[in-house]
Scaffold this active site. Structure first.
Site, PDB file in Angstrom:
ATOM      1  N   ARG A 159      24.367  31.565  24.701  1.00 39.04           N
ATOM      2  CA  ARG A 159      24.263  31.492  26.151  1.00 39.04           C
ATOM      3  C   ARG A 159      24.549  30.085  26.658  1.00 39.04           C
ATOM      4  NH1 ARG A 159      19.781  30.732  28.363  1.00 39.04           N
ATOM      5  NH2 ARG A 159      18.552  32.042  26.974  1.00 39.04           N
ATOM      6  N   TYR A 200      37.567  36.687  49.400  1.00 43.03           N
ATOM      7  CA  TYR A 200      37.352  37.872  48.573  1.00 43.03           C
ATOM      8  C   TYR A 200      36.073  38.595  49.056  1.00 43.03           C
ATOM      9  CZ  TYR A 200      36.586  40.629  44.379  1.00 43.03           C
ATOM     10  OH  TYR A 200      36.387  41.651  43.505  1.00 43.03           O
ATOM     11  N   ASP A 203      38.974  28.560  45.536  1.00 37.52           N
ATOM     12  CA  ASP A 203      39.132  29.711  44.639  1.00 37.52           C
ATOM     13  C   ASP A 203      40.643  29.904  44.475  1.00 37.52           C
ATOM     14  OD1 ASP A 203      39.550  32.275  43.619  1.00 37.52           O
ATOM     15  OD2 ASP A 203      37.831  33.149  44.659  1.00 37.52           O
ATOM     16  N   LYS A 247      41.922  38.297  36.696  1.00 38.09           N
ATOM     17  CA  LYS A 247      43.158  38.662  37.391  1.00 38.09           C
ATOM     18  C   LYS A 247      44.376  38.132  36.642  1.00 38.09           C
ATOM     19  CE  LYS A 247      40.302  40.454  40.325  1.00 38.09           C
ATOM     20  NZ  LYS A 247      39.813  39.680  41.454  1.00 38.09           N
TER      21      LYS A 247
HETATM   22  C1  LIG Z   1      38.571  39.301  41.910  1.00 40.48           C
HETATM   23  C2  LIG Z   1      38.293  38.054  42.644  1.00 40.48           C
HETATM   24  C3  LIG Z   1      37.047  37.409  42.528  1.00 40.48           C
HETATM   25  C4  LIG Z   1      35.935  37.969  41.689  1.00 40.48           C
HETATM   26  O1  LIG Z   1      36.273  38.010  40.339  1.00 40.48           O
HETATM   27  P1  LIG Z   1      35.615  39.066  39.298  1.00 40.48           P
HETATM   28  O2  LIG Z   1      36.174  38.590  38.002  1.00 40.48           O
HETATM   29  O3  LIG Z   1      36.057  40.429  39.709  1.00 40.48           O
HETATM   30  O4  LIG Z   1      34.138  38.889  39.407  1.00 40.48           O
HETATM   31  C5  LIG Z   1      36.856  36.231  43.229  1.00 40.48           C
HETATM   32  N1  LIG Z   1      37.837  35.719  44.012  1.00 40.48           N
HETATM   33  C6  LIG Z   1      39.030  36.313  44.146  1.00 40.48           C
HETATM   34  C7  LIG Z   1      40.068  35.693  45.025  1.00 40.48           C
HETATM   35  C8  LIG Z   1      39.311  37.499  43.476  1.00 40.48           C
HETATM   36  O5  LIG Z   1      40.503  38.094  43.619  1.00 40.48           O
END
Ligand SMILES: *Cc1c(COP(=O)(O)O)cnc(C)c1O
Length: 394
Positions: A53, A107, A179, A204
């Protein structure tokens, strides 16, 4: 008779040569030789793992690769999901009484955290249009701790004024968090533009195969990094070693995948824009994109793999389109090797009123496409099949 052995005889076979692929290391615990050695590890005089962890080799190998891609000034960390990265930043860096500004098209779950969770914990929030640095400036308060933005908004693909917001944040002593999931370091490296914290949903484009859920975050300051790391370890945001291993494998082809998806996306955007059943197409390199000049500057001429478009008509036409384009997965994710289609009005943005959606240009005919690596002619044929079935509705 079989000789009895202890449970953990330990040790790998000796090999003067080394594997070319990172070994998968699922061990949760690590054995030390003496209490003195443990002291040295905990005090940072020797490197070593203790408990998964708190960190494990597969997470660190993956983190170092993403650090290099993003040009991270400090080592980053990998977490169990992109939302774990968002949460670790917001809750690791803010306290009750602070204020946070978020982009108004973040998001969905990030928006929800801004709207529901942070206020519940005593952290005030405001949303502002990140394409307008003056609007962000107006939202700042004396107790604003950080501003969270995405470079390209979902699903309307507007381009944030990252430079203007970075200058503003520096002037006001507010942290800028970017992000970078949609844009990836292939198009934008936010640390170079002045971001203090950069994060990803590795789920992604970086991992790229829709088979792992992971996040990554790095900062330009060791105290910020430590606060995020400690919060993530305490709250158990541990990534699975196997997911990290798969994501590392995915990253090997990231550049090639991104370039192919981008060239497919540019071609699909131009093709759709020429179809009479299509009302409008949003793609950053197209001359009709509302933020084209900024897109050229920030994305350095790149367009990314996302295309949005609007059909003439309403729900009946949208249903006909997904049925006709059945070869394209109608699934609300992005960045996969295969093209996926999402319909914000019935999925990511269904919580908004039709009026609120319309204000953002998201009608019943609005679709977002995450373009994959298919043969471009086959891809266009699949979209044409969707349009043919829309034509049959009329
Ligand atoms: C999908 C996404 C997230 C969240 O990611 P997860 O891996 O699904 O928790 C955050 N920001 C953006 C821009 C995303 O496309």
């Amino acid at each position: 008779m079989m000789k009895p052995t202890l449970m953990r005889p330990g040790g790998l076979p000796n090999s003067a040569s080394t594997p070319v692929v990172t070994p998968l290391m699922p061990s949760v615990v690590y054995a030390s030789t003496t209490p003195d050695q443990l002291d040295e590890q905990y005090e940072g005089r020797t490197e070593g793992y203790t408990y998964a962890r708190e960190g494990h080799p597969n997470a660190d190998v993956l983190a170092r690769r993403i650090d290099a891609m993003e040009g991270a000034p400090m080592p980053g960390i990998v977490l169990g999901s992109g939302m774990a990265a968002v949460t670790a930043v917001l809750l690791g860096l803010c306290k009750a009484g602070d204020h946070v500004v978020g982009g108004d098209q973040l998001y969905g779950r990030s928006l929800r955290m801004m709207r529901d969770d942070l206020p519940r914990l005593g952290i005030a929030t405001s949303l502002a249009d990140p394409t307008d640095a003056a609007a962000v400036a107006k939202a700042l308060r004396p107790n604003t701790r950080l501003v969270l933005i995405e470079v390209v908004s979902n699903p309307t693909l507007r381009i944030a004024d990252v430079q203007g917001i970075a200058d503003l944040c520096r002037e006001k002593g507010v942290l800028l968090v970017v992000d970078n999931t949609f844009t990836t370091p292939r198009a934008v490296t936010p640390f170079e533009l002045g971001a203090d914290v950069v994060l990803h949903s590795v789920t992604k484009l970086l991992a790229g195969h829709s088979d792992v859920t992971l996040g990554w975050v790095a900062t330009r300051d060791s105290a910020l990094s430590k606060a995020i790391y400690d919060f993530a370890v305490t709250t158990g945001m541990t990534p699975s070693p196997f997911d990290c291993w798969l994501a590392e494998r995915g990253l090997m082809s990231f550049d090639l995948r991104f370039d192919r998806a981008e060239s497919n996306a540019a071609r699909l955007a131009d093709h759709l824009a020429a179809q009479p059943l299509v009302k409008r197409v949003l793609y950053p390199t197209r001359p009709d994109h509302p933020d084209r000049a900024r897109a050229q500057g920030i994305l350095q001429g790149r367009g990314c793999n996302m295309v949005s478009f609007e059909l003439h008509g309403g729900r009946a036409e949208a249903n006909a389109f997904t049925q006709g384009a059945h070869q394209i997965a109608f699934a609300p994710t992005l960045g996969d090797v295969g093209t996926t289609l999402s319909h914000p009005a019935s999925s990511s943005h269904r919580g908004l009123t039709p009026e609120a959606r319309a204000a953002q240009g998201m009608t019943e005919g609005f679709f977002r496409v995450s373009v994959g690596l298919e043969d471009p002619d086959a891809l266009i044929a699949a979209f044409d099949a969707g349009l043919a079935s829309v034509a049959a509705v009329k």
